[in-house]
Write an enzyme that holds these catalytic residues in place. Structure first.
Site, PDB file in Angstrom:
ATOM      1  N   HIS A  32       0.819  -1.229   0.000  1.00  0.00           N
ATOM      2  CA  HIS A  32       0.000   0.000   0.000  1.00  0.00           C
ATOM      3  C   HIS A  32       0.852   1.280   0.000  1.00  0.00           C
ATOM      4  O   HIS A  32       0.444   2.301   0.541  1.00  0.00           O
ATOM      5  CB  HIS A  32      -0.996   0.006   1.173  1.00  0.00           C
ATOM      6  N   ALA A 120      -6.681 -13.485  -6.367  1.00  0.00           N
ATOM      7  CA  ALA A 120      -5.849 -14.039  -5.307  1.00  0.00           C
ATOM      8  C   ALA A 120      -4.842 -13.025  -4.782  1.00  0.00           C
ATOM      9  O   ALA A 120      -4.312 -13.174  -3.694  1.00  0.00           O
ATOM     10  CB  ALA A 120      -5.113 -15.268  -5.823  1.00  0.00           C
ATOM     11  N   SER A 123      -2.767 -10.059  -9.279  1.00  0.00           N
ATOM     12  CA  SER A 123      -3.119  -9.074 -10.308  1.00  0.00           C
ATOM     13  C   SER A 123      -3.593  -9.684 -11.617  1.00  0.00           C
ATOM     14  O   SER A 123      -3.137  -9.304 -12.698  1.00  0.00           O
ATOM     15  CB  SER A 123      -1.954  -8.122 -10.581  1.00  0.00           C
ATOM     16  N   SER A 125      -6.369  -9.072 -12.792  1.00  0.00           N
ATOM     17  CA  SER A 125      -7.091  -8.021 -13.516  1.00  0.00           C
ATOM     18  C   SER A 125      -6.119  -7.107 -14.273  1.00  0.00           C
ATOM     19  O   SER A 125      -6.379  -6.745 -15.421  1.00  0.00           O
ATOM     20  CB  SER A 125      -8.012  -7.225 -12.590  1.00  0.00           C
ATOM     21  N   ASP A 169       0.200  -2.607  -9.954  1.00  0.00           N
ATOM     22  CA  ASP A 169      -0.089  -3.864 -10.645  1.00  0.00           C
ATOM     23  C   ASP A 169       0.231  -3.772 -12.137  1.00  0.00           C
ATOM     24  O   ASP A 169       0.940  -4.614 -12.697  1.00  0.00           O
ATOM     25  CB  ASP A 169      -1.558  -4.253 -10.446  1.00  0.00           C
TER      26      ASP A 169
HETATM   27  C1  GLA Z   1      -3.500  -3.763  -4.896  1.00  0.00           C
HETATM   28  C2  GLA Z   1      -3.538  -2.465  -5.694  1.00  0.00           C
HETATM   29  C3  GLA Z   1      -2.152  -1.854  -5.829  1.00  0.00           C
HETATM   30  C4  GLA Z   1      -1.463  -1.732  -4.480  1.00  0.00           C
HETATM   31  C5  GLA Z   1      -1.569  -3.039  -3.706  1.00  0.00           C
HETATM   32  C6  GLA Z   1      -1.078  -2.894  -2.293  1.00  0.00           C
HETATM   33  O1  GLA Z   1      -2.776  -4.722  -5.578  1.00  0.00           O
HETATM   34  O2  GLA Z   1      -4.077  -2.695  -6.974  1.00  0.00           O
HETATM   35  O3  GLA Z   1      -2.248  -0.601  -6.469  1.00  0.00           O
HETATM   36  O4  GLA Z   1      -1.984  -0.646  -3.765  1.00  0.00           O
HETATM   37  O5  GLA Z   1      -2.908  -3.514  -3.638  1.00  0.00           O
HETATM   38  O6  GLA Z   1       0.273  -2.581  -2.274  1.00  0.00           O
END
Ligand code: GLA
Length: 385
Positions: A32, A120, A123, A125, A169
């Protein structure tokens, strides 16, 4: 690829013109931190989403998702939500973001296939958006700088799907480097460098099997707490714009102007930015044990400060601490379910995999999916004819 071309030909009675492929990603450290303009160590993975495409006249997109065995017909002149089936929201969102930026795209037919685990924390998406975007770029000759491509994918999440995610991501999916982690700066929005880890340890993904659904989760409220903490600190300190600019000392000294929640959310982010930089130094010194230790610290901070862990993820991390060969473990990605990542000495890897599966199953009667992940190359696209 040949199988996918066959599926394309059977589905559309024509040959695909372009192929694009985009990987999932793992957030190694820097949880985050992206939307706080901080640092992240991440990698693309071998699991990828592939899109085959050809142009058609008119303004319809017809897409077959091989994994879901499901079709979508999208009217590109009417991209108002809701788009059905749900997964079609991603390609529709990509077209919508392209149009917003005045890139002209017409009709197309596509087959999509993916090996990125769904919902999961790897990423899937972003891999989907990026594969579609790269295919469309190739198909329609759109010249888009890679960082802007990441912003388009992020725009799909932010504007189309209502999730205020950062750039991590799509960025990792696009800029991933084979056999290396990438250190990204989300203020300057660039990869600062790629970082390698000496051989001898591997990354094992252990899926808690709790689907995380970020749209329904508290992702947006976590982001809001980070931003309100930063705003309060910015009022009193020149040079503070986001949590990226805040040191742990400054944060501690201003604890009383923040709510307890803002303080803990900020503490996680500030700590994560520090851990990312420590990790880069430790890897440069080949200190893989020290690197792994940071993973456990990161998870503990998620658990206590950011509260984006779950009892199931905590259990996986607790188990990791008891297993031979364990160097570190943490939740990875948004949190609230999904995957954990484990740094494991290679000679214990097989045994580790067996034991964590058995012990987790004992705890919640579910066998976790485990995947040994290698840092893979970023997204690419090619003309086929
Ligand atoms: C998800 C969000 C990212 C990032 C992470 C946490 O994957 O899509 O942008 O904020 O959470 O690091």
């Amino acid at each position: 690829m040949n199988k996918l071309v066959q599926i394309f030909e059977q589905t559309f009675h024509a040959q695909p013109e372009v192929i694009a492929s985009a990987p999932g990603r793992l957030e190694i450290l820097g949880n985050h931190t992206d939307y706080n303009e901080g640092f992240v160590l991440s990698c693309a993975v071998d699991q990828r989403t592939t899109a085959l495409m050809r142009k058609t006249s008119g303004n319809m997109a017809v897409i077959y998702d091989e994994r879901a065995d499901s079709y979508a017909r999208i009217d590109l002149n009417d991209l108002a939500l809701p788009i059905t089936p749900k997964w079609a929201g991603y390609p529709a969102g990509v077209v919508s973001e392209l149009k917003k930026r005045n890139f002209a795209v017409g009709g197309f037919e596509a087959v999509i296939s993916s090996t990125v685990p769904l919902s999961a924390g790897m990423s899937s998406s972003a891999a989907f958006e990026t594969a579609v975007l790269f295919a469309l770029q190739k198909l329609y000759g759109l010249d888009i700088p890679p960082a802007d491509s990441a912003r388009i994918g992020q725009g799909v999440e932010n504007n189309f799907l209502g999730l205020k995610t950062g750039l991590l991501d799509q960025f990792s999916s696009i800029f991933g480097v084979e056999n290396a982690f990438i250190l990204s700066d989300f203020r300057s929005v660039e990869v600062l460098k790629s970082v390698t880890m000496q051989p001898g340890a591997s990354i094992l993904v252990v899926n808690s099997m709790e689907k995380h659904n970020l749209v329904d989760s508290e992702y947006n409220t976590r982001r809001a707490a980070c931003e309100s903490a930063a705003a309060k600190l910015a009022e009193r300190h020149d040079g503070v714009k986001t949590l990226r600019d805040v040191s742990m000392e400054l944060l501690d000294s201003e604890k009383n102007i923040l709510t307890d929640e803002e303080f803990r959310r900020a503490k996680h982010v500030v700590g994560e930015c520090t851990r990312v930089m420590q990790a880069v130094d430790l890897l440069a010194q080949n200190n893989v044990a020290g690197f792994g230790q940071l993973w456990w610290e990161s998870h503990e901070s998620s658990r206590i400060n950011f509260e984006n862990s779950t009892p199931a993820l905590d259990k996986l991390i607790e188990i990791s601490r008891t297993l031979p060969g364990a160097l570190g473990a943490r939740l990875s990605g948004g949190g609230f379910g999904g995957i954990s990542i484990h740094l494991v000495q290679d000679r214990y890897l097989e045994e580790y995999q067996k034991q964590i599966s058995a012990l987790y199953k004992e705890y919640c009667r579910i066998t976790p999916e485990t995947i040994i992940c290698h840092p893979g190359a970023g997204a690419s696209a090619q003309q086929l004819k």
